[in-house]
Scaffold this active site. Structure first.
Site, PDB file in Angstrom:
ATOM      1  N   TYR A 152      32.370  56.016  38.526  1.00 23.30           N
ATOM      2  CA  TYR A 152      33.279  54.960  37.876  1.00 23.30           C
ATOM      3  C   TYR A 152      32.277  54.000  37.074  1.00 23.30           C
ATOM      4  O   TYR A 152      32.768  53.640  35.801  1.00 23.30           O
ATOM      5  CB  TYR A 152      33.562  54.193  39.106  1.00 23.30           C
ATOM      6  N   ASN A 197      44.334  49.936  29.966  1.00 15.98           N
ATOM      7  CA  ASN A 197      44.066  49.358  31.259  1.00 15.98           C
ATOM      8  C   ASN A 197      43.952  50.447  32.375  1.00 15.98           C
ATOM      9  O   ASN A 197      43.461  50.486  33.542  1.00 15.98           O
ATOM     10  CB  ASN A 197      45.196  48.234  31.712  1.00 15.98           C
ATOM     11  N   LYS A 214      32.205  58.251  45.823  1.00 21.29           N
ATOM     12  CA  LYS A 214      31.159  59.152  46.537  1.00 21.29           C
ATOM     13  C   LYS A 214      30.047  58.820  46.265  1.00 21.29           C
ATOM     14  O   LYS A 214      29.714  58.670  45.105  1.00 21.29           O
ATOM     15  CB  LYS A 214      31.677  60.351  46.541  1.00 21.29           C
ATOM     16  N   GLY A 222      43.274  53.148  35.271  1.00 21.06           N
ATOM     17  CA  GLY A 222      41.979  53.539  35.875  1.00 21.06           C
ATOM     18  C   GLY A 222      41.945  53.911  37.036  1.00 21.06           C
ATOM     19  O   GLY A 222      42.984  53.549  37.665  1.00 21.06           O
ATOM     20  N   LEU A 275      26.539  60.112  44.966  1.00 24.42           N
ATOM     21  CA  LEU A 275      26.315  61.174  43.903  1.00 24.42           C
ATOM     22  C   LEU A 275      25.891  62.494  44.746  1.00 24.42           C
ATOM     23  O   LEU A 275      26.249  63.687  44.428  1.00 24.42           O
ATOM     24  CB  LEU A 275      25.019  60.803  43.049  1.00 24.42           C
ATOM     25  N   ARG A 309      51.904  48.747  37.625  1.00 19.01           N
ATOM     26  CA  ARG A 309      51.676  48.109  38.926  1.00 19.01           C
ATOM     27  C   ARG A 309      50.217  47.222  38.602  1.00 19.01           C
ATOM     28  O   ARG A 309      49.647  47.346  37.479  1.00 19.01           O
ATOM     29  CB  ARG A 309      51.682  48.688  40.226  1.00 19.01           C
TER      30      ARG A 309
HETATM   31  P1  NAD Z   1      45.679  50.170  40.115  1.00 17.17           P
HETATM   32  O1  NAD Z   1      45.598  51.440  40.630  1.00 17.17           O
HETATM   33  O2  NAD Z   1      46.624  49.287  40.885  1.00 17.17           O
HETATM   34  O3  NAD Z   1      46.782  50.684  38.752  1.00 17.17           O
HETATM   35  C1  NAD Z   1      46.205  51.598  37.884  1.00 17.17           C
HETATM   36  C2  NAD Z   1      47.473  52.056  37.121  1.00 17.17           C
HETATM   37  O4  NAD Z   1      46.974  52.995  36.346  1.00 17.17           O
HETATM   38  C3  NAD Z   1      48.589  52.607  38.064  1.00 17.17           C
HETATM   39  O5  NAD Z   1      49.749  52.197  37.626  1.00 17.17           O
HETATM   40  C4  NAD Z   1      48.272  54.269  37.645  1.00 17.17           C
HETATM   41  O6  NAD Z   1      49.463  54.941  37.990  1.00 17.17           O
HETATM   42  C5  NAD Z   1      47.920  54.313  36.481  1.00 17.17           C
HETATM   43  N1  NAD Z   1      47.087  55.362  35.903  1.00 17.17           N
HETATM   44  C6  NAD Z   1      46.221  56.101  36.684  1.00 17.17           C
HETATM   45  N2  NAD Z   1      45.639  57.073  35.979  1.00 17.17           N
HETATM   46  C7  NAD Z   1      46.535  57.335  34.979  1.00 17.17           C
HETATM   47  C8  NAD Z   1      46.629  58.481  34.074  1.00 17.17           C
HETATM   48  N3  NAD Z   1      45.925  59.402  34.021  1.00 17.17           N
HETATM   49  N4  NAD Z   1      47.726  58.361  33.045  1.00 17.17           N
HETATM   50  C9  NAD Z   1      48.279  57.245  33.147  1.00 17.17           C
HETATM   51  N5  NAD Z   1      48.318  56.164  33.891  1.00 17.17           N
HETATM   52  C10 NAD Z   1      47.430  56.153  34.781  1.00 17.17           C
HETATM   53  O7  NAD Z   1      44.438  49.548  39.689  1.00 17.17           O
HETATM   54  P2  NAD Z   1      44.215  48.090  39.047  1.00 17.17           P
HETATM   55  O8  NAD Z   1      43.382  47.318  40.306  1.00 17.17           O
HETATM   56  O9  NAD Z   1      45.410  47.263  38.590  1.00 17.17           O
HETATM   57  O10 NAD Z   1      43.346  48.537  38.011  1.00 17.17           O
HETATM   58  C11 NAD Z   1      43.663  48.235  36.483  1.00 17.17           C
HETATM   59  C12 NAD Z   1      42.345  48.482  35.804  1.00 17.17           C
HETATM   60  O11 NAD Z   1      41.257  47.623  36.229  1.00 17.17           O
HETATM   61  C13 NAD Z   1      41.682  49.744  35.847  1.00 17.17           C
HETATM   62  O12 NAD Z   1      41.262  50.085  34.745  1.00 17.17           O
HETATM   63  C14 NAD Z   1      40.281  49.282  37.008  1.00 17.17           C
HETATM   64  O13 NAD Z   1      39.219  50.315  36.725  1.00 17.17           O
HETATM   65  C15 NAD Z   1      40.130  48.012  36.409  1.00 17.17           C
HETATM   66  N6  NAD Z   1      39.409  47.147  37.471  1.00 17.17           N
HETATM   67  C16 NAD Z   1      40.129  46.755  38.663  1.00 17.17           C
HETATM   68  C17 NAD Z   1      39.477  45.863  39.307  1.00 17.17           C
HETATM   69  C18 NAD Z   1      40.201  45.166  40.635  1.00 17.17           C
HETATM   70  O14 NAD Z   1      39.375  44.555  41.186  1.00 17.17           O
HETATM   71  N7  NAD Z   1      41.153  45.593  40.986  1.00 17.17           N
HETATM   72  C19 NAD Z   1      38.088  45.496  38.999  1.00 17.17           C
HETATM   73  C20 NAD Z   1      37.399  46.110  38.214  1.00 17.17           C
HETATM   74  C21 NAD Z   1      38.091  46.860  37.263  1.00 17.17           C
END
Ligand code: NAD
Length: 450
Positions: free
Chosen positions: A357, A288, A295, A290, A297, A217
């Site tokens: 984070y 990807n 919270k 994450g 610290l 997703r």
């Molecule tokens: P999201 O939560 O929609 O998707 C993250 C996906 O990673 C999910 O499908 C989840 O099931 C999977 N995942 C989580 N833990 C896992 C694990 N231990 N093993 C396997 N899969 C795992 O998040 P997103 O918004 O699509 O973010 C994707 C990446 O982009 C992340 O690394 C996030 O930190 C980074 N990011 C997002 C934003 C934003 O604005 N959305 C901003 C900066 C960075």
């Protein structure tokens, strides 16, 4: 995810209020449609450095029309401008920036692309180093004032890497970089000046295999879609709870899936084994997956409800580090392979409530720094640092914080997952061998951090 304000400002009442109250005015950003030409219009060229000679031919090879714009606009309206500033060797030469851009600024289309090409300052000495470093202030400011969805970037191209800029120009001049602005990228700065080969610019990843973690997703899904569009066979990974969405998507994309938690003790070995056995190795690895567990610290102590610090560090940093190490040690990554991290602007600027984070995401940048220029056989490592991207993750952010995140950038809007995916596809391109060691923000030039 919907941005109702952006819809409102397009309405007749919205137009009046934006004009009279000086409200943020997000324009609809052009985005790339598969199969379309990279640039729909003319790119104006200027400057007299190492790149001025080869530029028209490089752009022609990408199907991009260009013309000398150093004499002013005439009747032309420009989709983009490229100034070769590699010939600027002292502070007094910098006036060339003003002399080229000023007469052309009123002859730009919406979502125009401005690119300055320089020499990495760390590879220059004396007055030339001063002048080349100065380009950063110019391009970052230009990004903040170009407006109407326009972007401005600085690409530092090392001497010898002139023939390796095509994939970078294809990205920076096209709608693929819709939400990337004010960035400084380096081509050839870690020593690799070979361009790498691409047979078909519409399907540069044909015949290649790409691993995407967290692919079910959000941003991961779009990365899988864009890499598939570019011709790759995608192997998606996600946790068992997301198995059905993952399977469905990978079936749609004709890819393969692996359901596991990347923090599992044997996850790196299982991934390496799967890629080797079923695909004979991998070409592109995108870390990807994450999570956030916000919270302050003071409230971050380990508790019976879980350890916010360790879980975030484990998923976002330790797992990518272990998986990368295993894939490299087992020689699962092919020559001219690509390793891509997903950091965050929180890892650059810091964010209250996100010490865990931001530590993990700054660590992802550290991983790029540690490996860049060190990997064998043309394998590169780069990262994206997304800003505010419209996903389920950001939809859960409280309204006021969400609005600040959306508007406090030069585009006055959030980015789309596809904007992150397109940036990753540029790194992944086989012609991006000289694009190594970069961390590129996909943040609409957010005011937070540089
Ligand atoms: P999201 O939560 O929609 O998707 C993250 C996906 O990673 C999910 O499908 C989840 O099931 C999977 N995942 C989580 N833990 C896992 C694990 N231990 N093993 C396997 N899969 C795992 O998040 P997103 O918004 O699509 O973010 C994707 C990446 O982009 C992340 O690394 C996030 O930190 C980074 N990011 C997002 C934003 C934003 O604005 N959305 C901003 C900066 C960075």
């Amino acid at each position: 995810m919907s941005d109702r304000y952006q819809g409102f400002v397009q309405s007749p009442l919205g137009r009046v209020l934006v004009k009279n109250l000086g409200l943020p005015d997000p324009v609809r950003l052009d985005r790339y449609t598969a199969g379309e030409p990279l640039v729909d219009g003319v790119v104006g060229l200027g400057g007299r450095g190492r790149l001025a000679g080869p530029l028209p031919e490089i752009l022609d090879g990408l199907g991009i029309a260009s013309t000398d714009a150093s004499g002013g606009p005439g009747d032309t309206t420009f989709r983009g401008l490229v100034l070769d500033a590699t010939g600027l060797t002292s502070a007094s030469d910098l006036v060339a920036l003003r002399d080229f851009f000023t007469p052309l600024m009123r002859s730009l289309t919406t979502c125009a692309r401005l690119v300055v090409l320089g020499t990495p300052p760390e590879l220059c000495h004396g007055p030339e180093r001063v002048a080349q470093r100065a380009l950063e202030g110019f391009t970052r400011s230009l990004g903040k004032e170009v407006g109407r969805g326009g972007t401005s970037q600085l690409a530092y191209v090392a001497e010898g890497a002139e023939g390796a800029v095509a994939s970078t120009l294809a990205f920076l001049l096209s709608p693929k970089s819709a939400y990337v602005s004010g960035q400084v990228v380096r081509v050839g700065a870690t020593g690799t000046t070979s361009p790498g080969q691409v047979e078909d610019w519409l399907r540069p990843l044909a015949g290649r295999t790409a691993l995407v973690t967290g692919a079910s997703r959000g941003i991961g899904e779009q990365i899988a879609r864009v890499l598939h569009r570019d011709g790759a066979t995608v192997v998606g990974i996600d946790v068992p709870q997301a198995a059905s969405e993952l399977q469905e998507l990978m079936a749609e994309l004709g890819g393969d899936h692996l359901t596991l938690d990347i923090t599992g003790k044997d996850a790196p070995q299982r991934i390496a084994h799967h890629l080797q056995e079923k695909h004979g190795g991998v070409d592109v690895v995108v870390h990807n997956a994450g999570i956030t567990r916000d919270k302050k610290l003071a409230n971050m102590a380990a508790s019976s409800s879980g350890d916010r610090w360790t879980s975030v560090l484990d998923v976002n940093l330790v797992a990518p580090e272990r998986i990368t190490r295993e894939l490299l040690d087992q020689k699962v990554v092919h020559a001219n392979g690509r390793i891509v991290g997903v950091a965050s602007i929180a890892g650059i600027a810091g964010n209250a409530g996100q010490t865990n984070y931001a530590t993990s995401k700054a660590g992802v940048i550290g991983l790029v720094d540690a490996l860049a220029g060190e990997l064998p056989d043309g394998i590169t490592v780069n990262a994206v640092a997304p800003g505010f991207i419209e996903t389920k993750m950001t939809a859960a952010v409280p309204f006021a914080t969400r609005e600040v995140g959306r508007r406090l950038n030069a585009m006055s809007q959030g980015g789309q997952p596809v904007d992150v995916a397109e940036t990753i596809a540029w790194f992944a391109n086989p012609a991006s061998t000289a694009v190594d060691g970069n961390v590129v923000r996909v943040c609409g030039q957010m005011m937070l951090g540089a």
